[in-house]
Enzyme design. Structure first.
Site, PDB file in Angstrom:
ATOM      1  N   TYR A  63     120.666  34.397  42.149  1.00 36.52           N
ATOM      2  CA  TYR A  63     119.732  35.418  42.605  1.00 36.52           C
ATOM      3  C   TYR A  63     120.559  36.642  43.016  1.00 36.52           C
ATOM      4  O   TYR A  63     121.147  36.668  44.093  1.00 36.52           O
ATOM      5  CB  TYR A  63     118.920  34.952  43.813  1.00 36.52           C
ATOM      6  CG  TYR A  63     117.945  33.832  43.576  1.00 36.52           C
ATOM      7  CD1 TYR A  63     117.611  33.408  42.295  1.00 36.52           C
ATOM      8  CD2 TYR A  63     117.334  33.189  44.646  1.00 36.52           C
ATOM      9  CE1 TYR A  63     116.716  32.382  42.090  1.00 36.52           C
ATOM     10  CE2 TYR A  63     116.426  32.158  44.456  1.00 36.52           C
ATOM     11  CZ  TYR A  63     116.126  31.758  43.179  1.00 36.52           C
ATOM     12  OH  TYR A  63     115.222  30.736  42.986  1.00 36.52           O
ATOM     13  N   PHE A 218     106.787  28.328  41.234  1.00 37.72           N
ATOM     14  CA  PHE A 218     105.556  28.875  40.661  1.00 37.72           C
ATOM     15  C   PHE A 218     104.335  28.237  41.335  1.00 37.72           C
ATOM     16  O   PHE A 218     103.431  27.734  40.660  1.00 37.72           O
ATOM     17  CB  PHE A 218     105.488  28.657  39.152  1.00 37.72           C
ATOM     18  CG  PHE A 218     106.577  29.309  38.349  1.00 37.72           C
ATOM     19  CD1 PHE A 218     107.314  30.360  38.854  1.00 37.72           C
ATOM     20  CD2 PHE A 218     106.858  28.867  37.074  1.00 37.72           C
ATOM     21  CE1 PHE A 218     108.321  30.966  38.116  1.00 37.72           C
ATOM     22  CE2 PHE A 218     107.859  29.456  36.310  1.00 37.72           C
ATOM     23  CZ  PHE A 218     108.587  30.503  36.841  1.00 37.72           C
ATOM     24  N   PRO A 219     104.253  28.234  42.683  1.00 35.51           N
ATOM     25  CA  PRO A 219     103.141  27.557  43.365  1.00 35.51           C
ATOM     26  C   PRO A 219     101.799  28.243  43.179  1.00 35.51           C
ATOM     27  O   PRO A 219     100.766  27.668  43.550  1.00 35.51           O
ATOM     28  CB  PRO A 219     103.572  27.594  44.835  1.00 35.51           C
ATOM     29  CG  PRO A 219     104.421  28.817  44.941  1.00 35.51           C
ATOM     30  CD  PRO A 219     105.185  28.874  43.640  1.00 35.51           C
ATOM     31  N   LEU A 220     101.826  29.451  42.609  1.00 35.43           N
ATOM     32  CA  LEU A 220     100.572  30.174  42.354  1.00 35.43           C
ATOM     33  C   LEU A 220     100.379  30.418  40.868  1.00 35.43           C
ATOM     34  O   LEU A 220      99.606  31.277  40.461  1.00 35.43           O
ATOM     35  CB  LEU A 220     100.579  31.499  43.119  1.00 35.43           C
ATOM     36  CG  LEU A 220     100.646  31.330  44.640  1.00 35.43           C
ATOM     37  CD1 LEU A 220     100.904  32.657  45.320  1.00 35.43           C
ATOM     38  CD2 LEU A 220      99.354  30.699  45.165  1.00 35.43           C
ATOM     39  N   GLY A 221     101.073  29.650  40.049  1.00 38.48           N
ATOM     40  CA  GLY A 221     101.002  29.846  38.609  1.00 38.48           C
ATOM     41  C   GLY A 221     102.267  30.497  38.113  1.00 38.48           C
ATOM     42  O   GLY A 221     103.167  30.848  38.881  1.00 38.48           O
ATOM     43  N   GLY A 222     102.345  30.638  36.806  1.00 44.20           N
ATOM     44  CA  GLY A 222     103.591  31.031  36.185  1.00 44.20           C
ATOM     45  C   GLY A 222     103.918  32.502  36.260  1.00 44.20           C
ATOM     46  O   GLY A 222     103.039  33.358  36.292  1.00 44.20           O
ATOM     47  N   PRO A 225     104.702  35.311  30.838  1.00 35.63           N
ATOM     48  CA  PRO A 225     103.473  35.602  30.088  1.00 35.63           C
ATOM     49  C   PRO A 225     102.956  34.354  29.390  1.00 35.63           C
ATOM     50  O   PRO A 225     103.728  33.583  28.830  1.00 35.63           O
ATOM     51  CB  PRO A 225     103.937  36.657  29.077  1.00 35.63           C
ATOM     52  CG  PRO A 225     105.141  37.303  29.698  1.00 35.63           C
ATOM     53  CD  PRO A 225     105.827  36.205  30.463  1.00 35.63           C
TER      54      PRO A 225
END
Length: 306
Positions: A63, A218-222, A225
């Protein structure tokens, strides 16, 4: 929305992460790359998280090529009780199309731990996750980067015995890999998982039976794309509106309610979003809403562009 009260992150309780118990709402540092040129602002954000009860910070040398580690390490050294979890299995790749490259060989894992120790300014990393590259979008191991997990775990067990790392975790792994790694006393598993992506429910179930922390990325989705996102699902948006919470908060609340061994590390570079995420730890779902979300049928992923 009112600002969350101090220690809001701890309202959802704690779970064991290695030798420590941490609040179930933590913080993932990847988004701090957006504040790399504003270290004072980044540090203020991290200190605000600590003030609100966050004591689990997830980071990696790749990071920002160590720059984010330096920020996390400074906060950890000045706040007793903060648990730092870092990742190895990939190295920084400055200037590349992808900012990291696979580093799976045992000697690379050891070198990466040393790099993390230097950039964090610590002599011991409480948790180190091995990013295996088995599953999920992103990097894949090829050629000499295809390494048997037993060889990798042997290197990490040695580092643990030397006191350089504490608990061992796994990231981006299959059910079979987790099963093989259990004798090494792994403390946590990180896979992509959310209300809109429950592909690894079998791995989560195994971790729950074995008292292993499940730390979904990705706890809220990816972020890629083609991957579904919680905030783009009309049913979830509607339920959130009825409850007076944001869709993001609803996705986080569901995860905390779904299994007691789930530890969350949502990331952000925005103070308002940080407080919104942490406030979710203090919220409960009515039983009928929880049942409705449990029955939610995640949409199929589209063509994922990596």
């Amino acid at each position: 929305m009112t600002s969350p009260t101090p220690l809001a992150a701890a309202r959802a309780g704690t779970y064991k992460l290695g030798e420590r118990s941490v609040a179930r709402m933590g913080y993932g540092a990847m988004q701090l790359r957006k504040l790399a040129s504003e270290p004072a602002k980044a540090t203020s954000l991290l200190e605000r998280a600590v003030a609100l009860g966050v004591d689990h910070f997830d980071t990696a040398q790749f990071y920002g090529d160590g720059a984010i580690n330096a920020l996390i390490g400074r906060v950890a050294r000045s706040n007793v009780g903060v648990t730092v979890a870092s990742k190895i299995g990939a190295d920084p790749n400055p200037g590349g199309k992808v900012p990291m490259r696979p580093a799976q060989r045992p000697e690379q894992l050891r070198a990466s731990v040393e790099d993390n120790l230097r950039s964090l300014g610590l002599d011991h990393i409480p948790v180190v996750n091995l990013r295996r590259l088995d599953v999920g979008p992103g990097l894949r191991a090829e050629g000499d980067q295809v390494v048997d997990v037993d060889d990798q775990l042997a290197a990490m067990i040695a580092l643990r015995s030397e006191g350089k790392i504490g608990a061992i975790g796994l990231s981006a792994v299959s059910l079979a890999t987790v099963q093989r790694a259990i004798p090494a006393r792994i403390a946590c598993v990180q896979n992509a998982y959310s209300l809109v992506n429950q592909e690894f429910e079998d791995v989560l179930a195994l971790c729950r039976r074995e008292n292993i922390a499940w730390v979904p990325f990705f706890p809220l989705g990816g972020a890629y794309p083609g991957m579904p996102k919680v905030v783009e699902q009309p049913e979830i948006v509607a339920i959130a509106g009825e409850l007076g919470v944001t869709p993001t908060q609803l996705g986080l609340i569901w995860l905390l309610a779904h299994a007691p061994n789930i530890l969350l590390i949502p990331g952000t570079a925005d103070r308002g979003h940080l407080e919104e995420n942490i406030a979710a730890a203090a919220m409960d779902l009515p039983p009928d809403v929880l049942a409705k979300l449990d029955a939610f049928d995640p949409p199929p992923p589209g063509d994922i562009a990596v």
